[in-house]
Enzyme design. Sequence first.
Site, PDB file in Angstrom:
ATOM      1  N   SER A  55       0.701  -1.146   0.048  1.00  0.00           N
ATOM      2  CA  SER A  55      -0.157   0.024  -0.120  1.00  0.00           C
ATOM      3  C   SER A  55       1.011   1.320   0.152  1.00  0.00           C
ATOM      4  CB  SER A  55      -0.749   0.075   1.236  1.00  0.00           C
ATOM      5  OG  SER A  55      -1.924  -0.814   1.107  1.00  0.00           O
ATOM      6  N   GLU A  62      -3.987  18.712  -1.343  1.00  0.00           N
ATOM      7  CA  GLU A  62      -5.353  18.766  -1.997  1.00  0.00           C
ATOM      8  C   GLU A  62      -6.147  17.500  -1.491  1.00  0.00           C
ATOM      9  OE1 GLU A  62      -2.745  21.436  -4.543  1.00  0.00           O
ATOM     10  OE2 GLU A  62      -2.730  18.986  -3.854  1.00  0.00           O
ATOM     11  N   SER A  63      -5.580  16.457  -0.792  1.00  0.00           N
ATOM     12  CA  SER A  63      -5.972  15.242  -0.198  1.00  0.00           C
ATOM     13  C   SER A  63      -5.253  14.082  -0.601  1.00  0.00           C
ATOM     14  CB  SER A  63      -7.604  14.928  -1.105  1.00  0.00           C
ATOM     15  OG  SER A  63      -8.104  13.861  -0.176  1.00  0.00           O
ATOM     16  N   HIS A  68      -2.906   0.068  -3.938  1.00  0.00           N
ATOM     17  CA  HIS A  68      -2.994  -0.837  -3.100  1.00  0.00           C
ATOM     18  C   HIS A  68      -2.586  -2.202  -4.306  1.00  0.00           C
ATOM     19  CE1 HIS A  68      -4.296   1.580   0.165  1.00  0.00           C
ATOM     20  NE2 HIS A  68      -5.233   1.924  -0.677  1.00  0.00           N
ATOM     21  N   CYS A  83      -8.827  17.839  -4.194  1.00  0.00           N
ATOM     22  CA  CYS A  83      -9.960  19.144  -4.107  1.00  0.00           C
ATOM     23  C   CYS A  83      -9.416  20.456  -4.944  1.00  0.00           C
ATOM     24  CB  CYS A  83     -10.074  19.711  -2.592  1.00  0.00           C
ATOM     25  SG  CYS A  83     -10.818  18.449  -1.862  1.00  0.00           S
TER      26      CYS A  83
END
Length: 131
Positions: A55, A62-63, A68, A83
């Site tokens: 992972s 922005e996020s 994975h 975002c």
Amino acid sequence: MYGGVHVYGNLYGCNRELLKDEIYLLKIVKEAADIAGALVVSTFYYKFGVNGGISVVAIVAESHISIHTWPEHEYATVDVYTCGNHTNPMSAFEYIAKSLNAKKVEVFVSDRSYYANNNVNNNENGGGNVS
């Protein structure tokens, strides 16, 4: 409105060796962030055993962007959530799929925007506050 777009999906038939290479995966999440126009704040990974999946997550201003992997199935899942109108999460998703040599790609897009005039407590249409 505060704009957020979440592009996520499943990659099939990926290169098994690339799915086990944490250095390569870190490199492509950083490059994907650049392609999306996002600012990388931090990256990290967790490897599930010597031949297991990985992972990988890039926290962006922005996020986030995550991959994975399941090398034994030549399979990966990808999330690119950003975002701001200055970002392009679909370009990042497509870059990751190409970089992992995916033979089949399923992609989904969700609007994760906040709308100031959205009355979530109003139950007129069967919806309502779920908290």
